[in-house]
Write an enzyme that holds these catalytic residues in place. Structure first.
Site, short mmCIF file in Angstrom:
data_model
loop_
_atom_site.label_atom_id
_atom_site.label_comp_id
_atom_site.label_asym_id
_atom_site.label_seq_id
_atom_site.Cartn_x
_atom_site.Cartn_y
_atom_site.Cartn_z
N HIS A 199 3.00 3.44 -8.98
CA HIS A 199 2.82 2.02 -9.30
C HIS A 199 4.07 1.47 -9.99
O HIS A 199 4.48 0.34 -9.73
CB HIS A 199 1.59 1.80 -10.18
CG HIS A 199 0.30 2.18 -9.49
ND1 HIS A 199 0.06 1.88 -8.18
CD2 HIS A 199 -0.80 2.84 -9.95
CE1 HIS A 199 -1.15 2.33 -7.85
NE2 HIS A 199 -1.69 2.92 -8.90
N ASP A 240 0.83 -1.20 0.00
CA ASP A 240 0.00 0.00 0.00
C ASP A 240 0.87 1.26 0.00
O ASP A 240 1.96 1.25 0.58
CB ASP A 240 -0.90 -0.02 1.25
CG ASP A 240 -2.03 0.99 1.15
OD1 ASP A 240 -2.31 1.48 0.04
OD2 ASP A 240 -2.64 1.28 2.20
N ARG A 283 -5.55 -1.96 8.85
CA ARG A 283 -6.69 -2.80 8.48
C ARG A 283 -6.26 -3.92 7.54
O ARG A 283 -5.16 -3.86 6.98
CB ARG A 283 -7.82 -1.97 7.86
CG ARG A 283 -7.39 -0.96 6.86
CD ARG A 283 -8.56 -0.21 6.25
NE ARG A 283 -8.04 0.69 5.24
CZ ARG A 283 -7.75 1.96 5.47
NH1 ARG A 283 -7.98 2.52 6.64
NH2 ARG A 283 -7.23 2.71 4.50
N LEU A 316 10.70 -20.92 -4.46
CA LEU A 316 9.67 -20.04 -3.89
C LEU A 316 8.40 -20.07 -4.73
O LEU A 316 8.46 -20.02 -5.96
CB LEU A 316 10.23 -18.60 -3.87
CG LEU A 316 9.26 -17.48 -3.53
CD1 LEU A 316 8.92 -17.48 -2.04
CD2 LEU A 316 9.84 -16.11 -3.92
N SER A 359 -7.09 -5.68 -6.02
CA SER A 359 -8.27 -6.16 -5.29
C SER A 359 -9.53 -5.91 -6.12
O SER A 359 -9.53 -5.07 -7.03
CB SER A 359 -8.39 -5.44 -3.95
OG SER A 359 -8.83 -4.12 -4.16
N THR A 360 -10.59 -6.62 -5.77
CA THR A 360 -11.86 -6.41 -6.49
C THR A 360 -12.34 -4.96 -6.26
O THR A 360 -13.02 -4.40 -7.11
CB THR A 360 -12.93 -7.42 -6.02
OG1 THR A 360 -12.87 -7.53 -4.60
CG2 THR A 360 -12.70 -8.78 -6.62
N ASN A 405 1.48 3.36 -2.97
CA ASN A 405 2.07 3.82 -4.24
C ASN A 405 1.56 5.20 -4.62
O ASN A 405 2.34 6.06 -5.05
CB ASN A 405 1.67 2.86 -5.38
CG ASN A 405 2.29 1.49 -5.26
OD1 ASN A 405 3.15 1.28 -4.41
ND2 ASN A 405 1.84 0.57 -6.09
C1 FPP Z 1 -1.08 0.15 -3.61
O1 FPP Z 1 -0.94 1.53 -3.56
C2 FPP Z 1 -0.97 -0.29 -4.98
C3 FPP Z 1 -1.73 -1.22 -5.58
C4 FPP Z 1 -2.79 -1.97 -4.94
C5 FPP Z 1 -1.49 -1.43 -7.01
C6 FPP Z 1 -0.70 -2.62 -7.46
C7 FPP Z 1 0.65 -2.81 -6.96
C8 FPP Z 1 1.77 -2.56 -7.66
C9 FPP Z 1 1.79 -1.91 -9.01
C10 FPP Z 1 3.06 -2.97 -7.07
C11 FPP Z 1 3.73 -4.00 -7.92
C12 FPP Z 1 3.15 -5.32 -7.88
C13 FPP Z 1 3.44 -6.40 -8.66
C14 FPP Z 1 2.89 -7.70 -8.21
C15 FPP Z 1 4.26 -6.40 -9.89
P1 FPP Z 1 -2.19 2.54 -3.61
O2 FPP Z 1 -2.42 2.94 -5.04
O3 FPP Z 1 -3.34 1.91 -2.92
O4 FPP Z 1 -1.59 3.75 -2.81
P2 FPP Z 1 -2.37 4.85 -1.94
O5 FPP Z 1 -3.05 4.11 -0.83
O6 FPP Z 1 -1.26 5.73 -1.48
O7 FPP Z 1 -3.32 5.52 -2.87
#
Ligand code: FPP
Length: 260
Positions: free
Chosen positions: A57, A40, A214, A151, A85-86, A42
């Protein structure tokens, strides 16, 4: 598991070590078999730098690569990453489509290294709803790595914990409807075996970045007795040393699984 010795420096001191030294320390104790991660932060990482969210991302992909390398080096058996996630479908259309393409390309781009490291990719989640080219690209990596024995990298993609439970209840209900199973005979084993993770052990440790307290609909059944480790570090800043710090703290916890 309690790991204590009068000669052992305090864990807080050990946590300040660099990645290589931390690795040496945690390798001397039993390591968890399965670590799951809610990646979380990004978006916040990018916004704080005045960049578009997708830049976060992209950096997040680099952090995921570092986590896989660190998990493999440590000898974990399973690393589960919550990639999409969904609930993520409700994000702006542009972000969702960029994210889909980015995830598929990143997974595909990692194929040579996954093969070299003997890593097997597994996907958990609902395949329906994912754009077919993205699904095909991911399926191809799953197929190519399925005989690898190191792994297991489990990617939660189009995943929701409640959806997983609904899908499991449907499977169990069908068995009841066919007369194969009596309602009063349904046990934890029947539910566990109906989950996407049926042949994967429950996570020992769940890491969440960006400080949110959470579980966000992640592996709801499987994390019943999982140790939680939450760090304020945003996912793009999370490195191998952070994974090792989480394991170090895990090694100092006493797991009681509801007992005394
Ligand atoms: C979380 O940050 C990011 C995600 C749920 C998006 C997907 C993850 C990646 C791109 C990381 C790389 C993963 C792989 C498996 C190659 P957010 O966008 O929820 O951040 P925020 O809470 O700050 O908005």
């Amino acid at each position: 598991m309690t790991v204590k010795s009068s000669r052992e420096p305090a864990r807080a001191e050990l946590a300040k070590l660099g990645e290589a030294e931390l690795l040496e320390v945690i390798r001397a104790q039993p390591v968890p078999a399965h670590v799951a991660v809610i990646m979380d932060g990004n978006g916040r990482w990018a916004t704080r730098r005045g960049l578009p969210r997708v830049a976060g991302h992209r950096e997040g992909v680099k952090a995921a690569r570092a986590a896989v390398r660190a998990a493999d080096t440590l000898g974990l058996q399973y690393l589960t990453l919550y990639a999409f996630s969904t609930e993520n479908w409700s994000r702006p259309k542009q972000e969702v489509s960029t994210l889909m393409t980015l995830l598929e390309r990143s997974i595909h781009g990692e194929l040579p290294e996954l093969m070299e490291r003997n890593v097997r990719l597994r996907i958990i989640g609902r395949p329906n709803g994912v754009p077919p080219p993205v699904q095909r690209g991911i399926d191809e990596v799953v197929r190519q790595t399925e005989r690898n024995t190191g792994l297991t990298l489990v990617m939660a993609f189009n995943y929701g914990g409640r959806d997983e439970l609904i899908d499991a209840f449907r499977l169990v209900a069908r068995r009841v409807a066919s007369g194969e199973l009596q309602p009063e005979d349904i046990s934890e084993v029947h539910v566990s075996r109906a989950l996407y993770t049926k042949d994967i052990p429950n996570p020992d440790l769940l890491i969440r970045t960006s400080g949110e307290m959470r579980v966000s609909n992640f592996l709801l059944w499987q994390i019943a007795y999982t140790e939680l480790w939450i760090t304020p570090t945003l996912w793009p800043d999370f490195g191998g040393a952070d994974l090792y710090r989480a394991v170090l703290e895990f090694q100092g916890r006493t797991r009681r699984f509801g007992g005394v």
